[in-house]
Design a protein around this motif. Sequence first.
Motif, PDB file in Angstrom:
ATOM      1  N   CYS B  95      -2.073 -17.076  -6.857  1.00 37.82           N
ATOM      2  CA  CYS B  95      -2.202 -17.211  -8.315  1.00 37.82           C
ATOM      3  C   CYS B  95      -0.853 -17.124  -9.028  1.00 37.82           C
ATOM      4  O   CYS B  95      -0.772 -17.379 -10.223  1.00 37.82           O
ATOM      5  CB  CYS B  95      -3.156 -16.150  -8.851  1.00 37.82           C
ATOM      6  N   LEU B  96       0.186 -16.749  -8.297  1.00 40.27           N
ATOM      7  CA  LEU B  96       1.538 -16.609  -8.839  1.00 40.27           C
ATOM      8  C   LEU B  96       1.652 -15.524  -9.909  1.00 40.27           C
ATOM      9  O   LEU B  96       2.601 -15.512 -10.689  1.00 40.27           O
ATOM     10  CB  LEU B  96       2.088 -17.955  -9.351  1.00 40.27           C
ATOM     11  N   ALA B  97       0.672 -14.609  -9.957  1.00 46.61           N
ATOM     12  CA  ALA B  97       0.811 -13.426 -10.819  1.00 46.61           C
ATOM     13  C   ALA B  97       1.778 -12.457 -10.137  1.00 46.61           C
ATOM     14  O   ALA B  97       1.891 -12.442  -8.918  1.00 46.61           O
ATOM     15  CB  ALA B  97      -0.540 -12.749 -11.016  1.00 46.61           C
ATOM     16  N   ARG B  98       2.447 -11.644 -10.967  1.00 47.69           N
ATOM     17  CA  ARG B  98       3.355 -10.631 -10.419  1.00 47.69           C
ATOM     18  C   ARG B  98       2.534  -9.608  -9.624  1.00 47.69           C
ATOM     19  O   ARG B  98       1.528  -9.094 -10.123  1.00 47.69           O
ATOM     20  CB  ARG B  98       4.086  -9.934 -11.576  1.00 47.69           C
ATOM     21  N   CYS B  99       2.923  -9.345  -8.385  1.00 45.91           N
ATOM     22  CA  CYS B  99       2.173  -8.391  -7.556  1.00 45.91           C
ATOM     23  C   CYS B  99       2.476  -6.958  -7.967  1.00 45.91           C
ATOM     24  O   CYS B  99       3.494  -6.674  -8.589  1.00 45.91           O
ATOM     25  CB  CYS B  99       2.541  -8.562  -6.086  1.00 45.91           C
ATOM     26  N   THR B 100       1.588  -6.051  -7.572  1.00 40.28           N
ATOM     27  CA  THR B 100       1.782  -4.614  -7.783  1.00 40.28           C
ATOM     28  C   THR B 100       2.497  -4.046  -6.565  1.00 40.28           C
ATOM     29  O   THR B 100       2.131  -4.355  -5.431  1.00 40.28           O
ATOM     30  CB  THR B 100       0.410  -3.919  -7.906  1.00 40.28           C
ATOM     31  N   GLU B 101       3.507  -3.208  -6.839  1.00 39.10           N
ATOM     32  CA  GLU B 101       4.246  -2.600  -5.731  1.00 39.10           C
ATOM     33  C   GLU B 101       3.444  -1.450  -5.130  1.00 39.10           C
ATOM     34  O   GLU B 101       2.822  -0.688  -5.859  1.00 39.10           O
ATOM     35  CB  GLU B 101       5.576  -2.085  -6.278  1.00 39.10           C
ATOM     36  N   LEU B 102       3.457  -1.339  -3.800  1.00 42.21           N
ATOM     37  CA  LEU B 102       2.713  -0.285  -3.100  1.00 42.21           C
ATOM     38  C   LEU B 102       3.660   0.433  -2.165  1.00 42.21           C
ATOM     39  O   LEU B 102       4.442  -0.215  -1.475  1.00 42.21           O
ATOM     40  CB  LEU B 102       1.672  -0.889  -2.167  1.00 42.21           C
ATOM     41  N   ASP B 103       3.545   1.742  -2.078  1.00 37.91           N
ATOM     42  CA  ASP B 103       4.280   2.454  -1.034  1.00 37.91           C
ATOM     43  C   ASP B 103       3.373   2.477   0.194  1.00 37.91           C
ATOM     44  O   ASP B 103       2.345   3.160   0.188  1.00 37.91           O
ATOM     45  CB  ASP B 103       4.612   3.872  -1.511  1.00 37.91           C
ATOM     46  N   MET B 104       3.716   1.721   1.206  1.00 40.03           N
ATOM     47  CA  MET B 104       2.843   1.672   2.388  1.00 40.03           C
ATOM     48  C   MET B 104       3.468   2.369   3.603  1.00 40.03           C
ATOM     49  O   MET B 104       3.147   2.058   4.747  1.00 40.03           O
ATOM     50  CB  MET B 104       2.407   0.239   2.701  1.00 40.03           C
ATOM     51  N   THR B 105       4.336   3.360   3.318  1.00 38.64           N
ATOM     52  CA  THR B 105       4.982   4.091   4.411  1.00 38.64           C
ATOM     53  C   THR B 105       3.939   4.773   5.303  1.00 38.64           C
ATOM     54  O   THR B 105       4.033   4.719   6.533  1.00 38.64           O
ATOM     55  CB  THR B 105       5.949   5.151   3.834  1.00 38.64           C
ATOM     56  N   GLU B 106       2.943   5.403   4.677  1.00 38.25           N
ATOM     57  CA  GLU B 106       1.927   6.115   5.469  1.00 38.25           C
ATOM     58  C   GLU B 106       1.089   5.140   6.299  1.00 38.25           C
ATOM     59  O   GLU B 106       0.784   5.404   7.457  1.00 38.25           O
ATOM     60  CB  GLU B 106       1.032   6.973   4.555  1.00 38.25           C
ATOM     61  N   THR B 107       0.722   4.000   5.679  1.00 40.03           N
ATOM     62  CA  THR B 107      -0.024   2.965   6.412  1.00 40.03           C
ATOM     63  C   THR B 107       0.776   2.544   7.636  1.00 40.03           C
ATOM     64  O   THR B 107       0.246   2.416   8.739  1.00 40.03           O
ATOM     65  CB  THR B 107      -0.228   1.717   5.512  1.00 40.03           C
ATOM     66  N   ALA B 108       2.061   2.348   7.417  1.00 39.02           N
ATOM     67  CA  ALA B 108       2.914   1.884   8.517  1.00 39.02           C
ATOM     68  C   ALA B 108       2.985   2.934   9.619  1.00 39.02           C
ATOM     69  O   ALA B 108       3.002   2.605  10.800  1.00 39.02           O
ATOM     70  CB  ALA B 108       4.312   1.572   7.988  1.00 39.02           C
ATOM     71  N   LYS B 109       3.003   4.219   9.214  1.00 39.43           N
ATOM     72  CA  LYS B 109       3.113   5.279  10.222  1.00 39.43           C
ATOM     73  C   LYS B 109       1.842   5.415  11.044  1.00 39.43           C
ATOM     74  O   LYS B 109       1.876   5.857  12.186  1.00 39.43           O
ATOM     75  CB  LYS B 109       3.434   6.627   9.544  1.00 39.43           C
ATOM     76  N   ASN B 110       0.708   5.064  10.426  1.00 39.79           N
ATOM     77  CA  ASN B 110      -0.570   5.330  11.098  1.00 39.79           C
ATOM     78  C   ASN B 110      -1.310   4.094  11.583  1.00 39.79           C
ATOM     79  O   ASN B 110      -2.188   4.204  12.423  1.00 39.79           O
ATOM     80  CB  ASN B 110      -1.486   6.101  10.141  1.00 39.79           C
ATOM     81  N   ARG B 111      -0.990   2.946  11.014  1.00 36.87           N
ATOM     82  CA  ARG B 111      -1.826   1.795  11.324  1.00 36.87           C
ATOM     83  C   ARG B 111      -1.034   0.524  11.653  1.00 36.87           C
ATOM     84  O   ARG B 111      -1.429  -0.572  11.331  1.00 36.87           O
ATOM     85  CB  ARG B 111      -2.788   1.533  10.154  1.00 36.87           C
ATOM     86  N   GLY B 112       0.124   0.703  12.307  1.00 37.79           N
ATOM     87  CA  GLY B 112       0.913  -0.466  12.697  1.00 37.79           C
ATOM     88  C   GLY B 112       0.941  -0.621  14.212  1.00 37.79           C
ATOM     89  O   GLY B 112       1.082   0.367  14.931  1.00 37.79           O
ATOM     90  N   TYR B 113       0.765  -1.830  14.678  1.00 41.34           N
ATOM     91  CA  TYR B 113       0.879  -2.063  16.123  1.00 41.34           C
ATOM     92  C   TYR B 113       1.506  -3.436  16.379  1.00 41.34           C
ATOM     93  O   TYR B 113       1.540  -4.300  15.498  1.00 41.34           O
ATOM     94  CB  TYR B 113      -0.474  -1.902  16.823  1.00 41.34           C
ATOM     95  N   ILE B 114       2.000  -3.613  17.585  1.00 42.99           N
ATOM     96  CA  ILE B 114       2.753  -4.828  17.921  1.00 42.99           C
ATOM     97  C   ILE B 114       1.810  -6.014  18.120  1.00 42.99           C
ATOM     98  O   ILE B 114       0.915  -5.958  18.964  1.00 42.99           O
ATOM     99  CB  ILE B 114       3.616  -4.593  19.178  1.00 42.99           C
TER     100      ILE B 114
END
Lengths: 480, 196
Positions: B95-114
């Motif tokens: 939609c080309l609307a400005r996105c909302t910034e999110l701190d996803m550090t915790e998501t990355a620490k707990n839910r990231g895989y290769i």
Amino acid sequence: MIRFTENQLKTPQFMRPVYLVTAGQSKFDRAIPERKTEELCVDALTMAAELVNLTPAELKGYIHSCYYGHFADHFGDQLLGEAVIHDRLGLDPLGNVGIKTGGATGGSTLWEAAKTVASGYSDCVLAMGWERMDEVPTDEGNFLISCAADKDWESPLGHIYTGYYAVMAQRYWQVFGKEEDSFRKTLAEISVKHHGYARMNPFAQSPMKITVEDVLNSPVVAYPLRALDCCLMSVGAACAIIADEKTAMEIARNSDIKPLRIWVTAGSHTLRPADRRPMDIPLLPNETPDLYEDLENRFPGAGRYPGFSAFLGARMCAYYGYRMAGVNDPCEDLDVIELHDAFTISDIQTYEDIGIRPYGQGRTYVESGDCYHTNPKTGQPGKLPSNLSGGLIGCMHAVGATGIMQTFEIANHIWGIWEKIHGDENRWKAFRREKPADWTNLQVNGAKRGLAISHAGVGSHVTCTILMDPDHLLKQDSSF
Amino acid sequence: MSLYGNAKVKNWRYKIKGNFHFSHSPSPIRNVNDNGHLLGITKPRHMIYLHSYGGEAPFFEGLSQGKLLGTRCDNPGCEYKGTIYQPYRIYCPDCLARCTELDMTETAKNRGYIHTFMTCERSGAFNTLDKPIKFINIEFEGVSTILMSYLSVGEPKIGTRVIPIFKKIDPSYTITDLSWVVEGTQADQLPDGFSF
Ligand SMILES: [Zn+2]
């Protein structure tokens, strides 16, 4: 899941038939320090004129606008190099424009040229592509290539494009290849085939008589890919003359060349592979939805399309191109093809993207022997020979010229002049290359229809060029 | 030697200081097989560019502070509202609307895989990473896209859980300030300047 609209998926249309009249190319090599790029472009255009028994000046007299494919300004340290070439070819006052879409630049140049004629703007145009990758050492070359990735998010990661690309190969290797030795050998067979066909091509840079073991013993570049799995870095030029029917017939009237119908389509996908989002598989005319219902069961990890294992851009240019030109099944409808074999594994990925085989079964195109000029299993002609030029692995990857070289190669087969062009002793001598004692004529006898795929980097741009003998079309021109 | 070029922005204009280019003389390239005739020249070039991160600047500043920022489209009128992006996208691609910034550090620490990876023995000129470079592409549960980065500790494998690390000491303010280690890596195993 992202979706595309009907408007976006509409079958493209030309306003009138478009023809490839003639084409030409220079020698290809890793370095050509004794000649300037413009000299190579003059070689290509002169060859195109000779094929239709015209002088270069006579051929130039038909050209109305010019399309120049040259990808990497920074390799040659010349911005607006297109204007230099245009000047040296003496094509003033014609309008001209540069085209750059990474590895697909040659194909995109043909795309622009064909649309210009199709629209009626010009009756005859020049598509000329070149690249010069010998003006920096290899590691600086790798740096310059990496600048084609996203400069904030990817390029600083090692400045090595192979790394951004090879992660996709790894995913394919594990999910679809299941890390099997037999699959690895099939990859090696592609390199043996392409370096081997390059031996019959005087233009080719890397002729080699090698075995599967040689490929498997070559140095690892990015596991499982080894040095002999990778395409070349090259210098060279190639051109094509594209025209409407009347002009095409006039240009070719004093020659044996029969102008060929040409269609070119293009697809794209995210420059950053990171941005790929899941979607349904866009189906080609020879596919039905049930074909892929159990893909995830058969190949665990394959459920996310295109993920990192398929090229949406390649799928889409075939999606548009097959419908435009009436191709239903490429194996049945086409006689000879040239694919963008940047790496052996991406060659296999392309078989699936363009419907030669369904997703997951690409390897069988090689293993069946269908991809050979002569099927090694049966001794009979291959069902759909691919990359008889040697491709990017054996012949060249002078980026801006590659898609045009492939198209010229296909045209050679349909024109029935492959032996004349590739077997000419004088050409071998002029290129300071030795014609092998076991030189073999790779002409695909009776070829009427063919295709070339031109592909950029991580699949950001891909084009599909389809050529046909106008007396052997698959679809009537009802709309003109 | 004069000052190596650097820059700041004042009143929305670049203010540069020091040398941004360095001159060297060309030298001839001769053909030894042809009586040493001139074929060409070398062309030395060393110059500094200025580059703006624009709307992505918070992402790169965040890395130096140990934060992984992503974005999300919150436009109620967007067909794909709620889609989360990593890489950080300034605008929603739909939609080309400005996105909302999110701190996803915790998501990355707990839910990231290769999702996939590649070990690369070679690099291009100007590479700053240790070789071999272990490229990894990280898939996060709940995130639409798959981030490209590199693994500093451990062996990459599809499906392996990975944890982000950040170069908070002497950061380069580039994407290389973000790296990853396999789950279970201890703080004393991290490369210089990096922490969890
Ligand atoms: Zn949106």
